[in-house]
Write a protein that holds these residues in place. Structure first.
Motif, PDB file in Angstrom:
ATOM      1  N   MET A 237      -1.538 -11.330   0.646  1.00  0.00           N
ATOM      2  CA  MET A 237      -0.739 -10.155   0.324  1.00  0.00           C
ATOM      3  C   MET A 237      -0.512  -9.343   1.594  1.00  0.00           C
ATOM      4  N   ASN A 238       0.628  -8.665   1.626  1.00  0.00           N
ATOM      5  CA  ASN A 238       0.973  -7.832   2.781  1.00  0.00           C
ATOM      6  C   ASN A 238       1.037  -6.369   2.388  1.00  0.00           C
ATOM      7  N   CYS A 239       0.793  -5.531   3.361  1.00  0.00           N
ATOM      8  CA  CYS A 239       0.842  -4.083   3.175  1.00  0.00           C
ATOM      9  C   CYS A 239       2.267  -3.655   2.821  1.00  0.00           C
ATOM     10  N   PRO A 240       2.437  -2.857   1.772  1.00  0.00           N
ATOM     11  CA  PRO A 240       3.782  -2.415   1.417  1.00  0.00           C
ATOM     12  C   PRO A 240       4.366  -1.418   2.416  1.00  0.00           C
ATOM     13  N   LYS A 241       3.540  -0.804   3.237  1.00  0.00           N
ATOM     14  CA  LYS A 241       4.019   0.224   4.172  1.00  0.00           C
ATOM     15  C   LYS A 241       4.318  -0.331   5.562  1.00  0.00           C
ATOM     16  N   CYS A 242       3.429  -1.211   6.095  1.00  0.00           N
ATOM     17  CA  CYS A 242       3.650  -1.697   7.463  1.00  0.00           C
ATOM     18  C   CYS A 242       3.741  -3.219   7.549  1.00  0.00           C
ATOM     19  N   ASN A 243       3.642  -3.898   6.421  1.00  0.00           N
ATOM     20  CA  ASN A 243       3.788  -5.336   6.307  1.00  0.00           C
ATOM     21  C   ASN A 243       2.676  -6.152   6.966  1.00  0.00           C
ATOM     22  N   SER A 244       1.572  -5.514   7.385  1.00  0.00           N
ATOM     23  CA  SER A 244       0.431  -6.255   7.931  1.00  0.00           C
ATOM     24  C   SER A 244      -0.255  -7.017   6.801  1.00  0.00           C
ATOM     25  N   GLU A 245      -0.928  -8.083   7.157  1.00  0.00           N
ATOM     26  CA  GLU A 245      -1.653  -8.839   6.135  1.00  0.00           C
ATOM     27  C   GLU A 245      -2.879  -8.050   5.682  1.00  0.00           C
ATOM     28  N   LEU A 246      -3.020  -7.927   4.364  1.00  0.00           N
ATOM     29  CA  LEU A 246      -4.159  -7.197   3.803  1.00  0.00           C
ATOM     30  C   LEU A 246      -5.406  -8.070   3.865  1.00  0.00           C
ATOM     31  N   THR A 247      -6.547  -7.428   4.101  1.00  0.00           N
ATOM     32  CA  THR A 247      -7.825  -8.140   4.143  1.00  0.00           C
ATOM     33  C   THR A 247      -8.734  -7.606   3.051  1.00  0.00           C
ATOM     34  N   LYS A 248      -9.606  -8.460   2.552  1.00  0.00           N
ATOM     35  CA  LYS A 248     -10.559  -8.072   1.513  1.00  0.00           C
ATOM     36  C   LYS A 248     -11.704  -7.309   2.161  1.00  0.00           C
ATOM     37  N   LYS A 249     -12.115  -6.215   1.519  1.00  0.00           N
ATOM     38  CA  LYS A 249     -13.304  -5.490   1.972  1.00  0.00           C
ATOM     39  C   LYS A 249     -13.921  -4.802   0.766  1.00  0.00           C
ATOM     40  N   TYR A 250     -15.163  -4.455   0.891  1.00  0.00           N
ATOM     41  CA  TYR A 250     -15.831  -3.723  -0.186  1.00  0.00           C
ATOM     42  C   TYR A 250     -15.698  -2.238   0.084  1.00  0.00           C
ATOM     43  N   TYR A 251     -15.148  -1.530  -0.889  1.00  0.00           N
ATOM     44  CA  TYR A 251     -14.968  -0.093  -0.761  1.00  0.00           C
ATOM     45  C   TYR A 251     -16.309   0.584  -0.989  1.00  0.00           C
ATOM     46  N   LYS A 252     -16.879   1.123   0.086  1.00  0.00           N
ATOM     47  CA  LYS A 252     -18.162   1.825   0.047  1.00  0.00           C
ATOM     48  C   LYS A 252     -19.221   1.018  -0.701  1.00  0.00           C
ATOM     49  N   GLY A 253     -19.133  -0.307  -0.560  1.00  0.00           N
ATOM     50  CA  GLY A 253     -20.113  -1.201  -1.166  1.00  0.00           C
ATOM     51  C   GLY A 253     -20.022  -1.313  -2.676  1.00  0.00           C
ATOM     52  N   MET A 254     -18.959  -0.775  -3.294  1.00  0.00           N
ATOM     53  CA  MET A 254     -18.888  -0.717  -4.756  1.00  0.00           C
ATOM     54  C   MET A 254     -18.022  -1.802  -5.376  1.00  0.00           C
ATOM     55  N   PHE A 255     -16.818  -2.002  -4.855  1.00  0.00           N
ATOM     56  CA  PHE A 255     -15.916  -3.004  -5.412  1.00  0.00           C
ATOM     57  C   PHE A 255     -14.960  -3.452  -4.318  1.00  0.00           C
ATOM     58  N   GLU A 256     -14.412  -4.632  -4.527  1.00  0.00           N
ATOM     59  CA  GLU A 256     -13.548  -5.230  -3.519  1.00  0.00           C
ATOM     60  C   GLU A 256     -12.128  -4.688  -3.614  1.00  0.00           C
ATOM     61  N   VAL A 257     -11.538  -4.351  -2.467  1.00  0.00           N
ATOM     62  CA  VAL A 257     -10.147  -3.899  -2.394  1.00  0.00           C
ATOM     63  C   VAL A 257      -9.440  -4.712  -1.314  1.00  0.00           C
ATOM     64  N   ASP A 258      -8.128  -4.634  -1.339  1.00  0.00           N
ATOM     65  CA  ASP A 258      -7.317  -5.244  -0.287  1.00  0.00           C
ATOM     66  C   ASP A 258      -6.891  -4.123   0.648  1.00  0.00           C
ATOM     67  N   ALA A 259      -7.343  -4.183   1.888  1.00  0.00           N
ATOM     68  CA  ALA A 259      -7.123  -3.085   2.832  1.00  0.00           C
ATOM     69  C   ALA A 259      -6.224  -3.519   3.977  1.00  0.00           C
ATOM     70  N   CYS A 260      -5.482  -2.549   4.484  1.00  0.00           N
ATOM     71  CA  CYS A 260      -4.622  -2.800   5.636  1.00  0.00           C
ATOM     72  C   CYS A 260      -5.379  -2.411   6.906  1.00  0.00           C
ATOM     73  N   PRO A 261      -5.618  -3.362   7.799  1.00  0.00           N
ATOM     74  CA  PRO A 261      -6.328  -3.031   9.036  1.00  0.00           C
ATOM     75  C   PRO A 261      -5.485  -2.189   9.997  1.00  0.00           C
ATOM     76  N   ASN A 262      -4.175  -2.155   9.789  1.00  0.00           N
ATOM     77  CA  ASN A 262      -3.281  -1.430  10.680  1.00  0.00           C
ATOM     78  C   ASN A 262      -3.140   0.043  10.276  1.00  0.00           C
ATOM     79  N   CYS A 263      -2.679   0.310   9.056  1.00  0.00           N
ATOM     80  CA  CYS A 263      -2.418   1.702   8.641  1.00  0.00           C
ATOM     81  C   CYS A 263      -3.552   2.290   7.797  1.00  0.00           C
TER      82      CYS A 263
END
Length: 140
Positions: A1-27
Motif C-alpha cells: 500500500m502507498n501513502c495517500p498524501k505523498c505516495n511513499s510505500e507504507l510500512t507495518k509498525k506497532y503503534y505504541k506497542g498496541m496494534f499494527e498500523v501501516d505508517a508512512c516513513p516519509n510524512c
C-alpha cells in the motif's frame, strides 16, 4: 500500500506497542484499519456509547484510499476541531496525518473529562433534590 498524501510505500509498525498500523516513513502519517481508530480512542476513553457520532460534514478529497484507490472522504471528527480522512465506501479505514493520533487521544481525554463532570453534576443534583424533598417532608 502507498501513502495517500505523498505516495511513499507504507510500512507495518506497532503503534505504541498496541496494534499494527501501516505508517508512512516519509510524512509520518498512518493508515488505521476501520476498527483501529476505535482501539486508539479506547486507550483513553473506552465508553463507546458516550463518544458521540464519529463522522460529520463529509466531503470528498483528491487522495486515494491505500486499499482500493477510491477517493478518500474528509470529515469533521466527532464535532471537534479535527478533520480526518476515511474510505467509507468499503469501511477500509482512516488516514491520520502526522500528529493527528495525538489529537484524537487529546479529544478522548477531553470527552472523558466532560462525561465525569456530567455524571458528578447529575449526582449532586440528585442529592440536592433528595435533601429538598426530605426538608419539605419535615415541614409538614
Amino acid at each position: 500500500m502507498n501513502c495517500p498524501k505523498c505516495n511513499s510505500e507504507l510500512t507495518k509498525k506497532y503503534y505504541k506497542g498496541m496494534f499494527e498500523v501501516d505508517a508512512c516513513p516519509n510524512c509520518r502519517g498512518m493508515w488505521l484499519d476501520f476498527n483501529e481508530l476505535d482501539k486508539l480512542e479506547d486507550v483513553i476513553f473506552d465508553e463507546d456509547e458516550h463518544k458521540g457520532s464519529l463522522i460529520h460534514f463529509q466531503t470528498q478529497t483528491e487522495f486515494p484510499c491505500p486499499h482500493c484507490g477510491m477517493k478518500l472522504d474528509e470529515f469533521q471528527y466527532r464535532l471537534y476541531d479535527l478533520r480526518l480522512d476515511t474510505c467509507t465506501r468499503n469501511d477500509h479505514g482512516f488516514w491520520l496525518d502526522a500528529g493527528e493520533d495525538e489529537r484524537v487521544m487529546e479529544i478522548m481525554q477531553k470527552r472523558a473529562g466532560e462525561m465525569r463532570r456530567k455524571v458528578n453534576a447529575e449526582a449532586e443534583w440528585k442529592q440536592s433534590l433528595i435533601n429538598m424533598h426530605s426538608f419539605l417532608k419535615k415541614k409538614k
